[in-house]
Design an enzyme around this catalytic site. Structure first.
Site, mmCIF file in Angstrom:
data_model
loop_
_atom_site.group_PDB
_atom_site.id
_atom_site.type_symbol
_atom_site.label_atom_id
_atom_site.label_comp_id
_atom_site.label_asym_id
_atom_site.label_seq_id
_atom_site.Cartn_x
_atom_site.Cartn_y
_atom_site.Cartn_z
ATOM 1 N N ASP A 9 0.850 -1.190 0.000
ATOM 2 C CA ASP A 9 0.000 0.000 0.000
ATOM 3 C C ASP A 9 0.884 1.237 0.000
ATOM 4 O O ASP A 9 1.915 1.269 0.688
ATOM 5 C CB ASP A 9 -0.909 0.015 1.227
ATOM 6 C CG ASP A 9 -1.957 -1.090 1.195
ATOM 7 O OD1 ASP A 9 -2.021 -1.827 0.193
ATOM 8 O OD2 ASP A 9 -2.714 -1.214 2.178
ATOM 9 N N ASP A 130 -15.349 -3.736 -1.394
ATOM 10 C CA ASP A 130 -14.925 -3.426 -0.025
ATOM 11 C C ASP A 130 -16.172 -3.350 0.848
ATOM 12 O O ASP A 130 -17.043 -2.499 0.627
ATOM 13 C CB ASP A 130 -14.167 -2.102 0.011
ATOM 14 C CG ASP A 130 -12.937 -2.122 -0.891
ATOM 15 O OD1 ASP A 130 -12.294 -3.184 -0.976
ATOM 16 O OD2 ASP A 130 -12.632 -1.093 -1.509
#
Length: 241
Positions: A9, A130
């Protein structure tokens, strides 16, 4: 055999991890290109790269890091975060990504994502699902939509979409184990779905449980950086099977 996909990330061009998507919990782990090179040396073949700056600002930000990783490694990279327009998508593919994850845009502009699937092929577009409390979250997990997971997936499956990256936000970065029941329920409805489980992996036992449950692939990151998983030995174990 489950496919192992380490995650990197990105914030400000650095490798970071968050907890439950909270940017205030950011913990930095160094240079992402060097991290990708080390992972490749361990035997990693595919990398999940997430532009957290892009997710927050709603356009691709860290394409330079993507380009550097693709130039310096032979990893198959799937990239997500900030892809809101076809220009963003082209930027990601031009930088070397093999696949791109459509997350928030898949909620706010499903027509465009349907066109992308048709134009670029179902092999190159990953649906980012998500989930928080059964609903799809968007824009760096800052907003919850009214869409429920299963109808959301069903709509895209009808358009030929194959790859789904499903993250249980409540589990992400918490190192408390994945929501295996959630992923099993998706596979029960769509046995041919190329599902990627994400969120909560804390140990090789978690990965083994997902594998035994028939989950095709798993993304994990924090457990690597925190020393909970020895990535090199894990890769050897699964490649030997």
């Amino acid at each position: 055999m489950i496919q192992l996909i380490p995650a990197i990330d990105l914030i400000d061009g650095r490798c970071v991890r968050l907890s439950q998507g909270d940017y205030d919990t950011k913990k930095e782990y160094g240079d992402p290109v060097e991290m990708a090179l080390r992972m490749e040396d361990m035997g990693v073949r595919r990398l999940h790269l997430v532009d957290l700056d892009g997710a927050k600002s709603r356009h691709v930000v860290n394409d330079r890091v993507l380009r550097d990783i693709c130039r310096r490694t032979s990893l198959t990279v799937d990239f997500g975060g900030g892809i809101k327009t076809e220009d963003d998508l082209e930027k990601v593919f031009d930088a070397g990504a093999a696949m791109a994850t459509a997350g928030s845009i898949a909620v706010t502009d499903p027509e465009s994502v349907g066109l992308w699937i048709e134009r670029y092929g179902a092999e190159r577009i990953v649906l980012g699902a998500d989930v928080r409390d059964g609903k799809i979250s968007i824009n760096g997990w800052k907003e919850d939509s009214a869409l429920e997971l299963m109808p959301f997936l069903e709509g895209y499956r009808k358009q030929g979409l194959q790859h789904v990256l499903c993250t249980d936000i409540s589990k992400d970065g918490m190192l408390q184990g994945p929501n295996t029941a959630l992923y099993k329920s998706i596979m029960a409805q769509w046995p041919d779905c190329r599902l990627i489980a994400s969120g909560g992996v804390s140990s090789k036992e978690d990965i083994r449980a997902l594998d035994e449950a028939g989950i095709p692939a798993v993304v994990f990151g924090k457990a690597i950086y925190e020393g909970r998983i020895d990535l090199a030995s894990l890769i050897k174990e699964y490649q030997a099977c």
